[in-house]
Design a protein around this motif. Structure first.
Motif, PDB file in Angstrom:
ATOM      1  N   GLU A 155      69.293 123.924 -71.354  1.00  0.00           N
ATOM      2  CA  GLU A 155      70.555 123.640 -72.027  1.00  0.00           C
ATOM      3  C   GLU A 155      71.656 124.564 -71.530  1.00  0.00           C
ATOM      4  O   GLU A 155      71.469 125.775 -71.412  1.00  0.00           O
ATOM      5  N   GLY A 156      72.797 123.970 -71.208  1.00  0.00           N
ATOM      6  CA  GLY A 156      73.923 124.732 -70.715  1.00  0.00           C
ATOM      7  C   GLY A 156      73.948 124.915 -69.208  1.00  0.00           C
ATOM      8  O   GLY A 156      74.932 125.427 -68.665  1.00  0.00           O
ATOM      9  N   ALA A 157      72.881 124.489 -68.513  1.00  0.00           N
ATOM     10  CA  ALA A 157      72.816 124.690 -67.056  1.00  0.00           C
ATOM     11  C   ALA A 157      72.544 123.402 -66.297  1.00  0.00           C
ATOM     12  O   ALA A 157      72.244 123.444 -65.108  1.00  0.00           O
ATOM     13  N   LEU A 158      72.659 122.255 -66.980  1.00  0.00           N
ATOM     14  CA  LEU A 158      72.362 120.985 -66.324  1.00  0.00           C
ATOM     15  C   LEU A 158      73.424 120.667 -65.264  1.00  0.00           C
ATOM     16  O   LEU A 158      74.604 120.973 -65.441  1.00  0.00           O
ATOM     17  N   PRO A 159      73.029 120.034 -64.166  1.00  0.00           N
ATOM     18  CA  PRO A 159      73.975 119.773 -63.074  1.00  0.00           C
ATOM     19  C   PRO A 159      74.980 118.686 -63.406  1.00  0.00           C
ATOM     20  O   PRO A 159      74.712 117.783 -64.200  1.00  0.00           O
ATOM     21  N   ASN A 160      76.150 118.782 -62.772  1.00  0.00           N
ATOM     22  CA  ASN A 160      77.159 117.732 -62.902  1.00  0.00           C
ATOM     23  C   ASN A 160      77.582 117.150 -61.555  1.00  0.00           C
ATOM     24  O   ASN A 160      78.390 116.230 -61.500  1.00  0.00           O
ATOM     25  N   TYR A 161      77.031 117.701 -60.460  1.00  0.00           N
ATOM     26  CA  TYR A 161      77.235 117.139 -59.128  1.00  0.00           C
ATOM     27  C   TYR A 161      75.885 117.058 -58.420  1.00  0.00           C
ATOM     28  O   TYR A 161      74.996 117.891 -58.673  1.00  0.00           O
ATOM     29  N   PHE A 162      75.762 116.077 -57.527  1.00  0.00           N
ATOM     30  CA  PHE A 162      74.509 115.839 -56.818  1.00  0.00           C
ATOM     31  C   PHE A 162      74.836 115.511 -55.366  1.00  0.00           C
ATOM     32  O   PHE A 162      75.814 114.799 -55.098  1.00  0.00           O
ATOM     33  N   THR A 163      74.037 116.034 -54.428  1.00  0.00           N
ATOM     34  CA  THR A 163      74.383 115.868 -53.025  1.00  0.00           C
ATOM     35  C   THR A 163      73.214 115.379 -52.178  1.00  0.00           C
ATOM     36  O   THR A 163      72.053 115.686 -52.446  1.00  0.00           O
ATOM     37  N   ILE A 164      73.576 114.623 -51.141  1.00  0.00           N
ATOM     38  CA  ILE A 164      72.687 114.269 -50.036  1.00  0.00           C
ATOM     39  C   ILE A 164      73.211 115.006 -48.813  1.00  0.00           C
ATOM     40  O   ILE A 164      74.367 114.833 -48.426  1.00  0.00           O
ATOM     41  N   ASN A 165      72.377 115.849 -48.244  1.00  0.00           N
ATOM     42  CA  ASN A 165      72.763 116.637 -47.067  1.00  0.00           C
ATOM     43  C   ASN A 165      74.073 117.399 -47.309  1.00  0.00           C
ATOM     44  O   ASN A 165      74.945 117.482 -46.443  1.00  0.00           O
ATOM     45  N   GLY A 166      74.192 117.956 -48.510  1.00  0.00           N
ATOM     46  CA  GLY A 166      75.328 118.811 -48.826  1.00  0.00           C
ATOM     47  C   GLY A 166      76.608 118.096 -49.188  1.00  0.00           C
ATOM     48  O   GLY A 166      77.639 118.748 -49.385  1.00  0.00           O
TER      49      GLY A 166
END
Length: 276
Positions: A155-166
């Motif tokens: 809680e409080g550290a979940l991601p909000n961006y996701f990347t493929i090869n940066g």
């Protein structure tokens, strides 16, 4: 001897044109440089640490001498800031692997310390062939205002961006193809947290290798989604059956948005196979 030079440092890295993260990086890029080897190679990796904290490098899935394996304080002393370490071993396997930090990996790997390690078989005929070859390295990020945090399943550290090869879609690659061509997609779970169900539109693919091990022909199977967990690798071969823009994406919808916002039809873990 095949020699590689790798340096870890802090950089500012754009995952989108208007979104930059403070990243830990190998050779000033996220992911780190792609290391290409051949089964039987003797390799020497000269590693230098320019981070403000200690670190090490682990060769995920490879059979190496124990002192070359990388876990900090277990098989080696951590490499201090400004320090160096030489990793040296003979490559006895082939397939899709990766390397990453093994000192505080909850933050160091989450902030970008990972890279693909692709090993060709000594016998070229043993490799599953395709017209194109494309590697997909997954990661999750947490960016709030101007600060970057290591994303974690808490809680409080979940991601909000996701990347493929940066890169997050729409900054991910568009891969041009022609009808009838095949592409080997190498999915690598360089991410720290989620199991990502990676799906390809436009028809099923054939799963030909798992965790670097090529499956016997009788063990290969058709699917359109593989669940790629942290540390896992899947090699799949997809055939371009019809013209059009065919998506490769995670099937968790939140992971195909950028900070909960769609841009040009999506975000995050998406890329396009553009078939003519």
């Amino acid at each position: 001897v095949k020699i590689f030079d790798i340096e870890a440092s802090i950089i500012r890295w754009n995952i989108l044109p208007d979104v930059a993260v403070e990243a830990y990086a190998y050779n000033h890029q996220v992911p780190g440089p792609r290391l290409q080897m051949t089964e039987g190679d003797h390799v020497r990796i000269n590693f230098h640490n320019n981070l403000p904290e200690s670190t090490t490098v682990h060769w995920h899935g490879l059979i190496v001498p124990n002192e070359m394996d990388g876990p900090a304080k277990i098989t080696q002393d951590p490499v201090p800031p400004g320090g160096s370490y030489t990793y040296e071993f003979t490559v006895g396997q082939s397939g899709t692997y990766f390397y990453h930090s093994h000192d505080h990996p909850d933050r160091q790997q989450a902030l970008g310390l990972y890279g693909a390690l692709l090993i060709a078989p000594k016998d070229p005929s043993a490799e599953v062939k395709a017209d194109l070859d494309y590697t997909i390295q997954l990661q999750e990020w947490l960016k709030r205002e101007w600060l970057t945090y290591p994303a974690m399943l808490m809680e409080g550290a979940l991601p909000n961006y996701f990347t493929i090869n940066g890169k997050a879609y729409p900054s991910t690659d568009t891969v041009p193809m022609k009808v009838g061509q095949t592409i080997k997609l190498r999915f690598i779970g360089t991410n720290n947290n989620f199991v990502h169900p990676m799906h390809v539109h436009g028809g099923p693919f054939e799963v030909v290798a798992v965790d670097g091990v090529t499956l016997n022909e009788s063990a290969r199977y058709q699917a359109d989604t593989v669940n790629v967990g942290p540390g896992q690798r899947y090699d799949v071969v997809w055939t371009a059956r019809k013209p059009g823009k065919w998506l490769v994406h995670c099937h968790i919808p939140h992971h195909t948005a950028n900070n909960n916002v769609e841009q040009q039809g999506g975000g995050g873990l998406m890329l396009v196979l553009d078939v003519k």
